[in-house]
Design a protein around this motif. Structure first.
Motif, short mmCIF file in Angstrom:
data_model
loop_
_atom_site.label_atom_id
_atom_site.label_comp_id
_atom_site.label_asym_id
_atom_site.label_seq_id
_atom_site.Cartn_x
_atom_site.Cartn_y
_atom_site.Cartn_z
N ILE A 1 0.85 -1.19 0.00
CA ILE A 1 0.00 0.00 0.00
C ILE A 1 0.89 1.24 0.00
O ILE A 1 1.72 1.43 0.90
N HIS A 2 0.73 2.07 -1.02
CA HIS A 2 1.53 3.28 -1.19
C HIS A 2 0.75 4.48 -0.66
O HIS A 2 -0.43 4.67 -0.98
N ASN A 3 1.45 5.32 0.12
CA ASN A 3 0.85 6.55 0.63
C ASN A 3 1.90 7.65 0.61
O ASN A 3 2.85 7.62 1.40
N ASN A 4 1.78 8.57 -0.35
CA ASN A 4 2.76 9.65 -0.54
C ASN A 4 4.14 9.04 -0.76
O ASN A 4 4.33 8.28 -1.69
N HIS A 5 5.10 9.32 0.11
CA HIS A 5 6.46 8.82 -0.06
C HIS A 5 6.74 7.59 0.79
O HIS A 5 7.90 7.21 0.95
N SER A 6 5.74 6.97 1.36
CA SER A 6 5.94 5.78 2.17
C SER A 6 5.08 4.65 1.61
O SER A 6 4.17 4.88 0.80
N SER A 7 5.38 3.44 2.04
CA SER A 7 4.58 2.29 1.63
C SER A 7 4.63 1.25 2.73
O SER A 7 5.57 1.20 3.53
N PHE A 8 3.59 0.42 2.78
CA PHE A 8 3.47 -0.63 3.79
C PHE A 8 3.15 -1.94 3.08
O PHE A 8 2.31 -1.97 2.17
N THR A 9 3.83 -3.00 3.46
CA THR A 9 3.63 -4.31 2.84
C THR A 9 3.01 -5.27 3.86
O THR A 9 3.50 -5.38 4.99
N TYR A 10 1.93 -5.92 3.46
CA TYR A 10 1.22 -6.87 4.32
C TYR A 10 1.09 -8.20 3.60
O TYR A 10 0.87 -8.23 2.39
N GLU A 11 1.20 -9.27 4.35
CA GLU A 11 0.91 -10.61 3.84
C GLU A 11 -0.28 -11.14 4.67
O GLU A 11 -0.17 -11.32 5.88
N ALA A 12 -1.40 -11.36 4.02
CA ALA A 12 -2.62 -11.73 4.74
C ALA A 12 -3.34 -12.84 4.00
O ALA A 12 -3.18 -13.02 2.79
N HIS A 13 -4.18 -13.58 4.75
CA HIS A 13 -5.00 -14.60 4.13
C HIS A 13 -6.14 -13.96 3.35
O HIS A 13 -6.57 -12.83 3.64
N GLU A 14 -6.67 -14.67 2.37
CA GLU A 14 -7.71 -14.12 1.50
C GLU A 14 -9.02 -13.88 2.24
O GLU A 14 -9.88 -13.13 1.77
N SER A 15 -9.20 -14.47 3.42
CA SER A 15 -10.44 -14.26 4.17
C SER A 15 -10.44 -12.96 4.96
O SER A 15 -11.45 -12.56 5.51
N MET A 16 -9.30 -12.30 5.02
CA MET A 16 -9.21 -11.01 5.72
C MET A 16 -10.13 -10.00 5.06
O MET A 16 -10.25 -9.95 3.84
N THR A 17 -10.83 -9.19 5.83
CA THR A 17 -11.80 -8.24 5.29
C THR A 17 -11.16 -6.89 5.05
O THR A 17 -10.07 -6.59 5.57
N LEU A 18 -11.87 -6.05 4.31
CA LEU A 18 -11.38 -4.71 4.01
C LEU A 18 -11.27 -3.87 5.27
O LEU A 18 -10.31 -3.10 5.44
N GLN A 19 -12.22 -4.01 6.19
CA GLN A 19 -12.15 -3.24 7.43
C GLN A 19 -10.97 -3.66 8.29
O GLN A 19 -10.34 -2.82 8.94
N ASP A 20 -10.66 -4.98 8.30
CA ASP A 20 -9.46 -5.45 9.00
C ASP A 20 -8.21 -4.80 8.42
O ASP A 20 -7.31 -4.37 9.16
N LEU A 21 -8.14 -4.74 7.10
CA LEU A 21 -6.98 -4.13 6.46
C LEU A 21 -6.88 -2.65 6.81
O LEU A 21 -5.80 -2.13 7.09
N GLN A 22 -8.02 -1.96 6.82
CA GLN A 22 -8.01 -0.53 7.18
C GLN A 22 -7.54 -0.33 8.62
O GLN A 22 -6.84 0.64 8.92
N THR A 23 -7.91 -1.26 9.50
CA THR A 23 -7.45 -1.17 10.89
C THR A 23 -5.95 -1.32 10.98
O THR A 23 -5.26 -0.60 11.71
N LEU A 24 -5.38 -2.28 10.20
CA LEU A 24 -3.94 -2.47 10.19
C LEU A 24 -3.23 -1.25 9.61
O LEU A 24 -2.19 -0.81 10.10
N VAL A 25 -3.80 -0.69 8.54
CA VAL A 25 -3.20 0.50 7.94
C VAL A 25 -3.22 1.66 8.92
O VAL A 25 -2.28 2.47 8.98
N PRO B 1 -16.00 -6.29 2.14
CA PRO B 1 -15.83 -7.59 1.46
C PRO B 1 -14.52 -8.24 1.89
O PRO B 1 -13.58 -7.57 2.33
N PRO B 2 -14.41 -9.57 1.76
CA PRO B 2 -13.12 -10.23 1.99
C PRO B 2 -12.16 -9.91 0.85
O PRO B 2 -12.57 -9.58 -0.26
N LEU B 3 -10.86 -10.04 1.14
CA LEU B 3 -9.86 -9.73 0.13
C LEU B 3 -9.97 -10.66 -1.07
O LEU B 3 -9.58 -10.30 -2.19
N SER B 4 -10.48 -11.87 -0.88
CA SER B 4 -10.61 -12.82 -1.99
C SER B 4 -11.54 -12.30 -3.07
O SER B 4 -11.43 -12.71 -4.24
N LYS B 5 -12.46 -11.39 -2.71
CA LYS B 5 -13.37 -10.82 -3.70
C LYS B 5 -12.74 -9.67 -4.47
O LYS B 5 -13.25 -9.26 -5.52
#
Length: 646
Positions: free
Chosen positions: A100-124, A149-153
């Motif tokens: 995930i790129h944000n301005n001049h920084s970026s964050f890399t996550y490895e997650a299972h496909e069942s992880m939801t979008l809200q979970d990802l937003q919480t981690l971000v 939705p789950p990341l698999s979608k």
């Protein structure tokens, strides 16, 4: 403190600094030294102090790394959904890598496909300090149709680049975002970007270069409105709403492997590049122990930093390079400056061109393809390049059996570019092997050979080996390749022999076909000639018949009438034709022979073609003068004349 102790301390600090940067991912040299000084150069203590507590306690479900040292939230408390936290690390579900790129920084996550979008937003939120309610994450392969939705979608690929937008950072809200559906023709993929109206065309192109690995200068677009420029904002353009569709593909126009100084991306990242280029390499030194005789007992931080920075070489491939060929030129020139002159002859050009050089030859001339993978942060790189790759025996083996192509994996963007290149040229298995390599295993040499029109990975030699082991692995690869090459040569010879026989058969067939065609043409010409001759004869006969009819009509008009019975001096003549038929006609004794000739002409017997013979004595009267009368030749009152063909 003598020179040997100073040298040992100097080298030891270098190793500690390199290990600390490799473990923490802190590229800034000053920040790294500050952490180490605070821990009195105790590596473990410095790592524990530098790495946030919440990243050390990550679960098996997720791994997060930050590519920027500028944004550090210090561990914002987060709470994941119960479904996410309950999934065990041994799950067979698909793992997705998200950058995930944000301005001049970026964050890399490895997650299972069942992880939801809200979970990802919480981690971000824990890494960016942007609350989930202010986050807009765009760049999905499938645009979200629900709130959670789950990341698999949303993601079909194992790796995806995304972009984080703070919707509260400015006047524009989510409702004013522009939805761009971008079709990447070369990859047969779709990407969805929702961007504020203040975003420029250039920023869209920059994000697409991350998503597709197609450099900005290589992008060929369809769908932008007329009159757009790189500085045009989305709100200034007449874009379709709610969705505007764009198509992008890699341009086929060749580019020179040179640095474009006026590139916007270069100017925008120059500060980052200059900072990243300041790293230390003290393994090569022209100093001798005597140089330290007058050295002070202690070293200041400024002395250490300044000396370290000046001795560190530039990266082999800059992080802003966009062209594969230009990257190859940078790599070869940088490798030569840093490790020359006893270095392998790396191929100048793209990976595809290197594969053609190695594989697209007759079997006897083919060579193995060696892909050297370099990483500046690996403590093994210097020894591997100088002691192993610089060995005369190794260099001779490379020259005889290999086409070598090199790449630097130090920067994440260059790593992603290589993965895309390997995926398209060598397949998913080779790309997956590179993706699984850790920095501790690098540098590495991947060896490929051509087998039955496929590229097979014969061996991968990692950097944690000595010269003897490395040479042994190389010779083992050469033995494997020799066996493969013998089979390829035999099959190629058989194929060439079959092709030669087939060519000879084709040539014989073509010759036979041409001969048959020549015969047919000759028959056709002969038939045409015969037809023409028949036509000519027919026309000649018709002309002759016409002339005869005209001559017969003229003769009949001038022929005297047959005398009536009982008149004096009447002579009755019976004519017998060659077929035995007879016909009778009366003439006067005063008639000339010409009258008889004319009469016979009307009956179809020309004097030029038939003789007129008297029965007794046999006399050919057709040879007499036509003006001679019948009385003069003493014909009796009744006579039979015989017609014979001349």
């Amino acid at each position: 403190m003598d020179s040997s102790e100073i040298d040992a301390k100097y080298v030891n600090r270098e190793e500690i600094l390199a290990d600390f940067q490799g473990c923490t991912g802190i590229d800034d040299l000053g920040e790294a030294i500050e952490w180490l000084e605070g821990a009195d150069w105790n590596l473990l203590t410095a790592i524990q102090n530098a790495v946030p507590q919440h990243t050390q306690a990550q679960s098996d479900m997720l791994m997060c790394t930050s590519d920027s040292s500028e944004i550090r939230n210090g561990g914002v408390p987060i709470s994941l959904s119960s479904d996410f936290s309950s999934i065990p690390s041994t799950s067979n579900q698909r793992t997705i890598q998200l950058k995930i790129h944000n301005n001049h920084s970026s964050f890399t996550y490895e997650a299972h496909e069942s992880m939801t979008l809200q979970d990802l937003q919480t981690l971000v939120y824990s890494d960016s300090s942007i609350p989930p309610c202010s986050q807009h994450i765009t760049g999905w392969e499938v645009e979200p149709t629900s709130d959670n939705p789950p990341l698999s979608k949303l993601v079909k690929s194992p790796f995806v680049n995304l972009f984080l937008i703070n919707v509260n950072n400015g006047a524009e809200g989510v409702g004013s975002l522009y939805h761009l559906k971008i079709k990447a023709k070369d990859k047969n993929k779709e990407y969805h970007l929702k961007l504020p109206g203040s975003s420029t065309v250039y920023s869209v192109m920059d994000k697409v270069s991350v998503l597709t690995s197609i450099g900005i200068i290589h992008q060929d677009w369809d769908g932008w409105p007329p009159g757009k420029s790189d500085d045009s904002t989305l709100s200034q353009l007449p874009l379709d709403r709610p969705i505007h569709t764009l198509c992008v593909k890699a341009s086929t126009a060749p580019l020179l492997p040179t640095t474009v100084s006026q590139s916007k991306s270069e100017s925008r990242t120059s500060s980052k590049t200059s900072r990243r280029n300041m790293y230390i390499d003290l393994t090569e030194s022209d100093s001798s122990p005597e140089d330290f005789e007058d050295a002070p007992e202690t070293f200041t931080d400024e002395m250490f930093v300044e000396d370290s920075v000046t001795r560190r070489a530039e990266p082999l491939i800059p992080d802003n390079v966009e062209d594969e060929t230009a990257a190859s030129v940078h790599f070869n020139e940088g490798f030569s400056r840093r490790f020359g002159p006893n270095i392998p002859n790396f191929f100048f050009g793209s990976l595809e061109e290197a594969m053609k050089e190695a594989f697209s030859r007759p079997a006897r001339e083919r060579r193995m393809l060696g892909i050297y993978l370099h990483h500046d942060k690996s403590v093994l790189s210097n020894v591997f390049c100088t002691e192993l790759l610089g060995s005369s025996e190794v260099l001779e083996t490379f020259n005889n059996f290999f086409v070598l192509w090199g790449w630097d994996l130090t920067n994440e963007a260059n790593r992603n570019m290589l993965l895309a290149l390997v995926m398209s040229n060598l397949g998913a298995e080779a790309a997956s092997a590179i993706r699984r390599m850790s920095m501790d295993q690098l540098p590495a040499l991947m060896i490929f050979a051509r087998t039955s029109y496929n590229s097979e990975n014969l061996s991968t030699i990692f950097g944690n080996v000595g010269l003897t082991e490395f040479t042994g692995y190389l010779m083992h690869a050469v033995e494997l390749y020799t066996s493969i090459q013998e089979t390829e040569i035999r099959e190629e010879d058989e194929r060439v022999a079959r092709d030669r026989i087939k060519t000879e058969q084709d040539q014989a067939f073509q010759q036979s076909l041409q001969a048959d065609r020549a015969k047919e043409e000759a028959k056709k010409r002969q038939k045409e000639l015969e037809t023409l001759e028949e036509q000519r004869k027919k026309e000649s006969e018709e002309e002759e018949e016409r002339k005869r009819q005209e001559e017969r009509a003229a003769v009949m008009a001038s022929l005297p009438p047959e005398p009536a019975d009982g008149l004096p001096d009447v002579i009755t003549l019976r004519f017998r034709n060659p077929s035995g038929g007879t016909f009778v006609r009366k003439f006067l004794s005063s008639h000339s022979l010409q009258v008889i000739f004319d009469y016979l002409l009307t009956e179809g017997f020309r004097v030029q073609e038939y003789k007129i013979i008297t029965s007794w004595p046999r006399n050919d009267i057709s040879s007499r003068d036509p003006v001679t009368t019948l009385k003069q030749i003493n014909l009796p009152p009744q006579e039979t004349l015989i017609l014979e063909e001349r």
